[in-house]
Design a protein around this motif. Structure first.
Motif, PDB file in Angstrom:
ATOM      1  N   GLY B  68       0.821  -1.213   0.000  1.00 37.43           N
ATOM      2  CA  GLY B  68       0.000   0.000   0.000  1.00 37.43           C
ATOM      3  C   GLY B  68       0.847   1.253   0.000  1.00 37.43           C
ATOM      4  N   LEU B  69       0.537   2.167   0.901  1.00 38.64           N
ATOM      5  CA  LEU B  69       1.215   3.466   0.899  1.00 38.64           C
ATOM      6  C   LEU B  69       2.415   3.522   1.837  1.00 38.64           C
ATOM      7  N   LYS B  70       2.834   2.337   2.339  1.00 44.96           N
ATOM      8  CA  LYS B  70       3.915   2.334   3.336  1.00 44.96           C
ATOM      9  C   LYS B  70       5.191   2.989   2.829  1.00 44.96           C
ATOM     10  N   ASN B  71       5.509   2.722   1.532  1.00 45.54           N
ATOM     11  CA  ASN B  71       6.725   3.322   0.972  1.00 45.54           C
ATOM     12  C   ASN B  71       6.665   4.844   1.001  1.00 45.54           C
ATOM     13  N   TYR B  72       5.468   5.358   0.703  1.00 43.71           N
ATOM     14  CA  TYR B  72       5.314   6.822   0.708  1.00 43.71           C
ATOM     15  C   TYR B  72       5.490   7.378   2.107  1.00 43.71           C
ATOM     16  N   ALA B  73       4.926   6.650   3.092  1.00 40.28           N
ATOM     17  CA  ALA B  73       5.096   7.094   4.479  1.00 40.28           C
ATOM     18  C   ALA B  73       6.583   7.144   4.821  1.00 40.28           C
ATOM     19  N   LYS B  74       7.325   6.118   4.352  1.00 41.18           N
ATOM     20  CA  LYS B  74       8.766   6.078   4.634  1.00 41.18           C
ATOM     21  C   LYS B  74       9.502   7.253   3.991  1.00 41.18           C
ATOM     22  N   VAL B  75       9.118   7.586   2.746  1.00 40.41           N
ATOM     23  CA  VAL B  75       9.795   8.681   2.045  1.00 40.41           C
ATOM     24  C   VAL B  75       9.751   9.939   2.906  1.00 40.41           C
ATOM     25  N   PHE B  76       8.577  10.176   3.549  1.00 43.72           N
ATOM     26  CA  PHE B  76       8.458  11.406   4.314  1.00 43.72           C
ATOM     27  C   PHE B  76       9.000  11.281   5.725  1.00 43.72           C
ATOM     28  N   SER B  77       9.145  10.051   6.233  1.00 44.31           N
ATOM     29  CA  SER B  77       9.594   9.937   7.618  1.00 44.31           C
ATOM     30  C   SER B  77      11.095   9.661   7.738  1.00 44.31           C
ATOM     31  N   ARG B  78      11.668   8.941   6.777  1.00 48.31           N
ATOM     32  CA  ARG B  78      13.107   8.654   6.868  1.00 48.31           C
ATOM     33  C   ARG B  78      13.905   9.941   6.752  1.00 48.31           C
ATOM     34  N   SER B  79      14.926  10.082   7.585  1.00 47.21           N
ATOM     35  CA  SER B  79      15.656  11.350   7.604  1.00 47.21           C
ATOM     36  C   SER B  79      16.455  11.553   6.319  1.00 47.21           C
ATOM     37  N   ASP B  80      16.870  10.439   5.664  1.00 46.52           N
ATOM     38  CA  ASP B  80      17.745  10.622   4.507  1.00 46.52           C
ATOM     39  C   ASP B  80      16.985  10.877   3.211  1.00 46.52           C
ATOM     40  N   CYS B  81      15.658  10.697   3.215  1.00 46.70           N
ATOM     41  CA  CYS B  81      14.922  10.822   1.949  1.00 46.70           C
ATOM     42  C   CYS B  81      14.474  12.250   1.685  1.00 46.70           C
ATOM     43  N   PHE B  82      13.339  12.600   2.258  1.00 49.34           N
ATOM     44  CA  PHE B  82      12.735  13.878   1.908  1.00 49.34           C
ATOM     45  C   PHE B  82      13.615  15.044   2.336  1.00 49.34           C
ATOM     46  N   GLY B  83      14.306  14.850   3.469  1.00 46.65           N
ATOM     47  CA  GLY B  83      15.195  15.898   3.962  1.00 46.65           C
ATOM     48  C   GLY B  83      16.241  16.302   2.946  1.00 46.65           C
ATOM     49  N   ALA B  84      16.622  15.320   2.089  1.00 45.11           N
ATOM     50  CA  ALA B  84      17.655  15.611   1.101  1.00 45.11           C
ATOM     51  C   ALA B  84      17.224  16.687   0.119  1.00 45.11           C
ATOM     52  N   LEU B  85      15.918  16.900   0.025  1.00 42.33           N
ATOM     53  CA  LEU B  85      15.445  17.937  -0.899  1.00 42.33           C
ATOM     54  C   LEU B  85      15.900  19.332  -0.475  1.00 42.33           C
ATOM     55  N   LYS B  86      16.219  19.479   0.840  1.00 40.70           N
ATOM     56  CA  LYS B  86      16.711  20.770   1.309  1.00 40.70           C
ATOM     57  C   LYS B  86      17.945  21.206   0.537  1.00 40.70           C
ATOM     58  N   LEU B  87      18.749  20.211   0.157  1.00 43.75           N
ATOM     59  CA  LEU B  87      19.977  20.537  -0.555  1.00 43.75           C
ATOM     60  C   LEU B  87      19.700  21.231  -1.883  1.00 43.75           C
ATOM     61  N   SER B  88      18.497  20.999  -2.436  1.00 47.87           N
ATOM     62  CA  SER B  88      18.241  21.603  -3.735  1.00 47.87           C
ATOM     63  C   SER B  88      18.209  23.127  -3.653  1.00 47.87           C
ATOM     64  N   LEU B  89      18.033  23.662  -2.426  1.00 55.61           N
ATOM     65  CA  LEU B  89      18.102  25.120  -2.274  1.00 55.61           C
ATOM     66  C   LEU B  89      19.478  25.640  -2.688  1.00 55.61           C
ATOM     67  N   TYR B  90      20.532  24.882  -2.332  1.00 57.32           N
ATOM     68  CA  TYR B  90      21.877  25.278  -2.758  1.00 57.32           C
ATOM     69  C   TYR B  90      21.947  25.347  -4.281  1.00 57.32           C
ATOM     70  N   TYR B  91      21.339  24.326  -4.911  1.00 58.16           N
ATOM     71  CA  TYR B  91      21.440  24.264  -6.370  1.00 58.16           C
ATOM     72  C   TYR B  91      20.597  25.352  -7.021  1.00 58.16           C
ATOM     73  N   MET B  92      19.492  25.727  -6.374  1.00 56.89           N
ATOM     74  CA  MET B  92      18.710  26.848  -6.901  1.00 56.89           C
ATOM     75  C   MET B  92      19.520  28.135  -6.810  1.00 56.89           C
ATOM     76  N   GLY B  93      20.153  28.326  -5.660  1.00 56.10           N
ATOM     77  CA  GLY B  93      21.025  29.494  -5.512  1.00 56.10           C
ATOM     78  C   GLY B  93      22.075  29.509  -6.604  1.00 56.10           C
ATOM     79  N   GLY B  94      22.660  28.329  -6.851  1.00 60.61           N
ATOM     80  CA  GLY B  94      23.671  28.204  -7.899  1.00 60.61           C
ATOM     81  C   GLY B  94      23.122  28.592  -9.252  1.00 60.61           C
ATOM     82  N   SER B  95      21.882  28.201  -9.537  1.00 58.46           N
ATOM     83  CA  SER B  95      21.392  28.516 -10.881  1.00 58.46           C
ATOM     84  C   SER B  95      21.055  29.990 -11.040  1.00 58.46           C
ATOM     85  N   VAL B  96      20.749  30.662  -9.935  1.00 55.16           N
ATOM     86  CA  VAL B  96      20.574  32.116 -10.030  1.00 55.16           C
ATOM     87  C   VAL B  96      21.904  32.748 -10.435  1.00 55.16           C
ATOM     88  N   VAL B  97      22.985  32.347  -9.735  1.00 49.44           N
ATOM     89  CA  VAL B  97      24.313  32.864 -10.062  1.00 49.44           C
ATOM     90  C   VAL B  97      24.644  32.552 -11.520  1.00 49.44           C
TER      91      VAL B  97
END
Lengths: 282, 309
Positions: B68-97
């Protein structure tokens, strides 16, 4: 022109050239430092600063040794086979598809165009999770033909370049050939295909550089490193025990980028034109 | 097509094949079947499979269990998954430059410049280097006491005050983003130059005669001419930042907190073989990218009402 304006102009010119020189330096520094290091022997590499110029610019030992250690002979052969097949088939399929989409009106024409466009939105890395399973079922893993088939898939940019080009070829050319009794195959191969030559050259250069540089799928699907490495993946030899011998690694890196450099020097204009054509598809 | 078929029904099938309409259909089939098959097998079936896999607990080989939806629950609860999206802020900053830099240099190069082609070539060339070579080049470049540190020492910095560019968690993501800017700013610049050059040269001459200065030329001639391509690049750079992959994958292998969402996803799919979880990650990111793309399109449509972007 008064003195103030003149001074302003000089400052402006100075800023202009300073920017160009500075950012060219920024672009070249990583590559140039690699070239410098590639010509140093082990002793020199360990005892001089990385930016100190090598004593002997003709010391090609690292290049020879990197070429042999990484099995680059085999890798160049594989990359050439892949390149020739991918360019041949993707040009054939791409031009044919563009011909049909541009010249024939039929229900589903727009749908097909949109299907190709939508495909560009899907990030390749994410798709490889399940493509891997399909490649596995097709027994395409660890075979050159399998990798080639995969690489021939959707190349939307090339299709767009061809469609744009077809739009500029007068339809009356087709029509008069039809009156003369030529079949559609004849019209395509004898009349239109030769006219597409500039577009084909442009998109082949782009696709060629892209294929030559591709490493992610090559790493996933061509796992047999001795037999099936491409030029890009052959560089993986230097991960591990050789990982700190940068004079050797830099030599390998430079060998791997020479073909792209040569193509770039010879075909700058086509590369720039192709990028610009492919980008305005939106 | 159906219409034609009914009209010619009286003729035999072979005859129909020989007719113009028959020829047309034959050519269409012959020319489209392979590309469409490839599109189906390597894009649309995998797309559907990814969605399907995301509901299963599975490896590539072996039993699959519907969860069922267990994998999705994991994506949002595991620290290494969804949290990694924070890093994309660096890359957005980079693309502005990156986009600003590309626009600035493209403007300079679109005027007469001595050696302009050479400068353009120098700045564009990084785009043509293969990813693995780039990985090695920058591992070398950022190594303690090597290229980058040496250049900074020339500029008067002390080595002791410099961080470890790839290990220090406060700076390593910026170092990686720098490599991405390095690789792509020249390519963006070439695109912008192409758009600027597509403007009729007489426009500039007329502007010069009317006494327009450089800034006015930039604002009233250059900027409108590149609006479409600029907007397109902004859109691309945001979805590109969300799916940032290459710099950490080839340079740090995702170590020391540099693992972006896709690097984590690759690791989960191909090393740990948790195909279901990785698929759920893929689906979540695809949904985010679609949403962002649609919002951006609406936004730009609203902002530039007359634009075709």
């Amino acid at each position: 022109m008064n003195a103030l304006e003149k001074a302003g102009k000089i400052v402006l010119t100075a800023v202009k050239y300073f920017s160009l020189v500075f950012f060219s330096f920024f672009a070249l520094l990583p590559v140039v430092s690699c070239v410098i290091t590639a010509f140093k022997d082990d002793y020199e590499y360990q005892n001089t600063n990385v930016m100190t110029l090598p004593q002997n610019w003709l010391n090609f030992d690292n290049f020879i040794s990197a070429f042999n250690k990484a099995g680059m002979g085999r890798a160049f052969l594989n990359s050439t086979i892949i390149l020739v097949c991918v360019l041949f088939f993707s040009t054939m399929f791409g031009t044919q598809l563009a011909y049909v989409l541009n010249r024939f009106k039929f229900p589903g024409n727009t749908l097909i165009r949109n299907m190709f466009l939508f495909a560009t939105m899907l990030p390749g890395i994410a798709m490889q999770i399940s493509v891997y399973e399909i490649m596995y079922k097709l027994k395409f893993i660890n075979t050159l033909p399998g990798y080639i088939v995969l690489m021939c898939g959707t190349d939307v940019i090339a299709i767009y370049i061809y469609i744009q080009f077809f739009e500029n070829i007068d339809v009356s050319l087709d029509e008069s050939a039809i009156v003369d009794g030529a079949s559609y195959f004849t019209i395509f191969y004898k009349i239109l295909f030769p006219l597409l030559k500039p577009a084909i050259v442009t998109s082949c250069i782009l696709k060629g550089v892209g294929t030559y540089n591709e490493y992610y799928m090559a790493k996933l699907y061509l796992q047999d490193k001795n037999r099936l490495s491409t030029v890009a993946t052959s560089l993986y030899t230097f991960v591990g025990p050789l990982g700190s011998k940068y004079n050797l690694i830099c030599a390998g890196v430079i060998i791997s980028m020479l073909p792209a450099l040569i193509v770039f020097i010879l075909c700058q204009k086509q590369i720039y034109a192709g990028l610009t054509l492919g980008a305005v598809k939106g | 097509m159906t219409k034609n078929v009914t009209v010619h029904r009286k003729r035999s099938f072979i005859e129909w094949l020989r007719s113009r309409d028959g020829q047309k259909v034959l050519v269409m089939i012959a020319f489209m079947v392979v590309p469409l098959l490839l599109l189906l097998v390597f894009t649309y079936i995998p797309f559907a499979e990814t969605v399907k896999f995301s509901f299963f607990n599975m490896k590539y080989v072996g039993v699959r269990k519907f969860v069922g939806l267990k994998n999705y629950a994991k994506v949002f609860s595991r620290s290494d998954c969804f949290g990694a999206l924070k890093l994309s802020l660096y890359y957005m900053g980079g693309s502005v430059v990156q986009l600003t830099l590309a626009l600035y240099l493209a403007t300079i190069l679109s005027f007469k410049v001595k050696g302009g082609n050479l400068f353009k070539g120098f700045m564009f060339f990084p785009f043509l280097i293969n990813g693995i070579a780039i990985g090695f080049i920058f591992k070398f470049f950022y190594t303690r006491g090597f290229v980058f540190d040496t250049v900074l020492q020339w500029c008067g910095f002390e080595l002791e005050n410099l961080p470890y560019w790839l290990k220090d968690r406060s700076i390593n993501n910026i170092s990686l983003v720098g490599t991405s800017v390095w690789r792509y700013f020249g390519q963006n610049m070439v695109l912008f130059i192409g758009a600027i050059m597509s403007v009729d040269g007489e426009l500039y001459e007329a502007a010069m005669l009317d006494g327009a200065n450089r800034f006015q030329q930039f604002k009233y001639i250059i900027l409108p001419s590149i609006k479409t391509i600029f907007v397109l690049n902004v859109i691309l750079s945001i979805s590109g930042s969300l799916s940032a992959f290459e710099p950490p994958f080839v340079i740090t292998d995702g170590a020391n907190g540099t693992g972006t969402y896709f690097v984590v996803m690759h690791e989960i799919a191909h090393t740990q073989q948790k195909v279901g979880l990785a698929s759920a990650m893929a689906v979540v990111l695809l949904l985010i990218i679609f949403t962002v793309t649609i919002l951006q399109k609406l936004f730009f449509k609203y902002v530039f009402k007359n634009s075709d972007a």
